[in-house]
Design a protein around this motif. Sequence first.
Motif, mmCIF file in Angstrom:
data_model
loop_
_atom_site.group_PDB
_atom_site.id
_atom_site.type_symbol
_atom_site.label_atom_id
_atom_site.label_comp_id
_atom_site.label_asym_id
_atom_site.label_seq_id
_atom_site.Cartn_x
_atom_site.Cartn_y
_atom_site.Cartn_z
ATOM 1 N N TRP A 171 -17.435 56.423 -53.137
ATOM 2 C CA TRP A 171 -16.598 57.209 -52.227
ATOM 3 C C TRP A 171 -17.405 57.867 -51.115
ATOM 4 N N SER A 172 -18.694 58.024 -51.298
ATOM 5 C CA SER A 172 -19.533 58.453 -50.177
ATOM 6 C C SER A 172 -19.426 57.437 -49.040
ATOM 7 N N ALA A 173 -19.523 56.163 -49.390
ATOM 8 C CA ALA A 173 -19.447 55.101 -48.382
ATOM 9 C C ALA A 173 -18.076 55.074 -47.716
ATOM 10 N N LEU A 174 -17.026 55.218 -48.506
ATOM 11 C CA LEU A 174 -15.677 55.164 -47.941
ATOM 12 C C LEU A 174 -15.427 56.303 -46.967
ATOM 13 N N ILE A 191 -14.403 58.571 -41.447
ATOM 14 C CA ILE A 191 -14.723 59.531 -40.393
ATOM 15 C C ILE A 191 -15.239 58.829 -39.142
ATOM 16 N N ASN A 192 -16.054 57.797 -39.318
ATOM 17 C CA ASN A 192 -16.863 57.303 -38.205
ATOM 18 C C ASN A 192 -16.438 55.975 -37.605
ATOM 19 N N ALA A 249 -22.173 44.399 -47.792
ATOM 20 C CA ALA A 249 -22.397 43.370 -46.772
ATOM 21 C C ALA A 249 -21.459 43.557 -45.583
ATOM 22 N N GLY A 250 -20.235 43.967 -45.851
ATOM 23 C CA GLY A 250 -19.280 44.215 -44.775
ATOM 24 C C GLY A 250 -19.742 45.324 -43.846
ATOM 25 N N TYR A 251 -20.211 46.437 -44.415
ATOM 26 C CA TYR A 251 -20.697 47.538 -43.575
ATOM 27 C C TYR A 251 -21.943 47.122 -42.786
ATOM 28 N N ALA A 252 -22.851 46.407 -43.436
ATOM 29 C CA ALA A 252 -24.083 45.998 -42.771
ATOM 30 C C ALA A 252 -23.806 45.074 -41.590
ATOM 31 N N THR A 296 -24.193 55.373 -39.091
ATOM 32 C CA THR A 296 -23.457 55.784 -40.292
ATOM 33 C C THR A 296 -23.092 54.577 -41.149
ATOM 34 N N MET A 297 -22.940 53.404 -40.518
ATOM 35 C CA MET A 297 -22.603 52.211 -41.284
ATOM 36 C C MET A 297 -23.780 51.762 -42.149
ATOM 37 N N ALA A 298 -25.002 52.064 -41.730
ATOM 38 C CA ALA A 298 -26.164 51.758 -42.567
ATOM 39 C C ALA A 298 -26.150 52.631 -43.815
ATOM 40 N N PHE A 299 -25.793 53.905 -43.638
ATOM 41 C CA PHE A 299 -25.679 54.787 -44.803
ATOM 42 C C PHE A 299 -24.581 54.296 -45.748
ATOM 43 N N ALA A 300 -23.456 53.848 -45.190
ATOM 44 C CA ALA A 300 -22.357 53.353 -46.022
ATOM 45 C C ALA A 300 -22.788 52.135 -46.828
#
Length: 495
Positions: free
Chosen positions: A312-315, A320-321, A389-392, A471-475
């Motif tokens: 849920w951190s990633a979500l 937000i971003n 992989a989707g976020y990356a 932020t997507m790298a953090f996700a």
Amino acid sequence: MEKPRQGWAGLFNISFGFFGIQIGFALQNANMSRVFQSLGSSLDDLPALWVAAPLTGLLVQPIIGHLSDRTWLGRLGRRRPYFLLGAVLAALSLFAMPQSDALLIAAVLLWVLDASLNISMEPFRAFVGDMLRKDQHTAGYAVQTAFIGAGAVVGSLFPYVLDHFGVSNEAAAGSIPDTVRFSFWAGGAALFAAVLWTVLTTREYSPEELQAYGDEAAPVDAGASLAGRSSAAPFWWIGAGALLALVTEQYALEKEVYLLALLLIGYGLISHIAIRLARAGRGANMLSSIVGDFSGMPELMKRLALVQFFSWSALFIMWINTTPVVAQNFFGSADPASAAYQDAGNWVGVLFSVYNGVAAVAALTLLPWLSRRIGKAKTHVACLLAGAAGYASFFVLTDPAHLLFAEVGVGIAWASILAMPYAILASSLPQAKLGIYMGLFNVFVVVPQLLVATVMGSIMKAFFPDQPIWTMAFAAGTLVLAAAAMLRVKVPGEV
């Protein structure tokens, strides 16, 4: 004696209300950053404004879970009164939100909206466990996830569809576009109608019937177990909160971090009070029961809690971003007053509808197929890695249309996050305490959101100012950590 097996019509009726609830969540998730920025919020202030949503979940869900385990209102049952109350309040909030003409009003209404959605949502998690036999739990949560995905598709697409029907998608500075305004009104009506369908088409099992089926007629009170617990633990929580506040002051961190410090101190204080009440022979109260159940969680639930924390951190980072990321990096504008930014906001609605649509399909097809072959735990690991992989891929794609491929991976992860942990828990927890345990499990959905809302702003400001793409790298990284944590979860009956 087992509960009757539910057919597809029964599974449909039990979970259809979640379709409406998720319309509300989707409108909130896809549009609130846009609303806040349209009313004058800066990019740096978004996490603080969003903190209302997880904070209300943290407070509301354990309380509603505790109360719904102990409620019985005759023909209305024990979970359905909360469905109905939350739906009425959420619908009213959605009708009022577009009328906001000030940032503070919008922030307060987000608080009310999220509290209302949580009042309805938490009992729905326990409702599946109440109504279904154990061999149908996976199917029940898969159907619920499919409705979550379908509701989110509808909610996310509202502004995009209205724009294509000629509704104005632009607004003067300090106001909200008509596409968003009409979407919130339609969403409020749909939410209430869907929840009312479940309330009217289902009949809950009475306490006597649950006892006959082998479920406990009443939950066992955990408050008394607190009497033997150490008095030192609460002061460790208080000390940690005080230390965090001092660090925030010393290093001039974002002011939102103070909220996290206050939450740590607050939990320490209520734990101390609960222990004192239990030692005085007054452990049979809501506060002591909730604290006792939280501190006495089963081992399986604790391990799943860590997985939820990272998932849920990633979500929350995504919710937000995504609008600022897509607007700046794919539409070339970071100005909320520009037409390009509003077009990006509509495209984010489409992206969110895609990942939710993928989740709806995956919940009914991919997840059951995989879990039969490799088990629930390994299925969840694979799906979390697909989301990472989707976020990356946000870093390698350049065309906004190609982001649709990224959302496929996110949708697979979303389906699994919504279904697999709950299917595992519902078959392993005491049925008479399903409401409170599901509410407490939500703590590990909410705390990471609070952490993101309070800490992410400081990290981005210090290392990546005006570069929300990072932020997507953090996700992506946090979903990899979630998959690693899931490897430690041993599901009964699986190798």
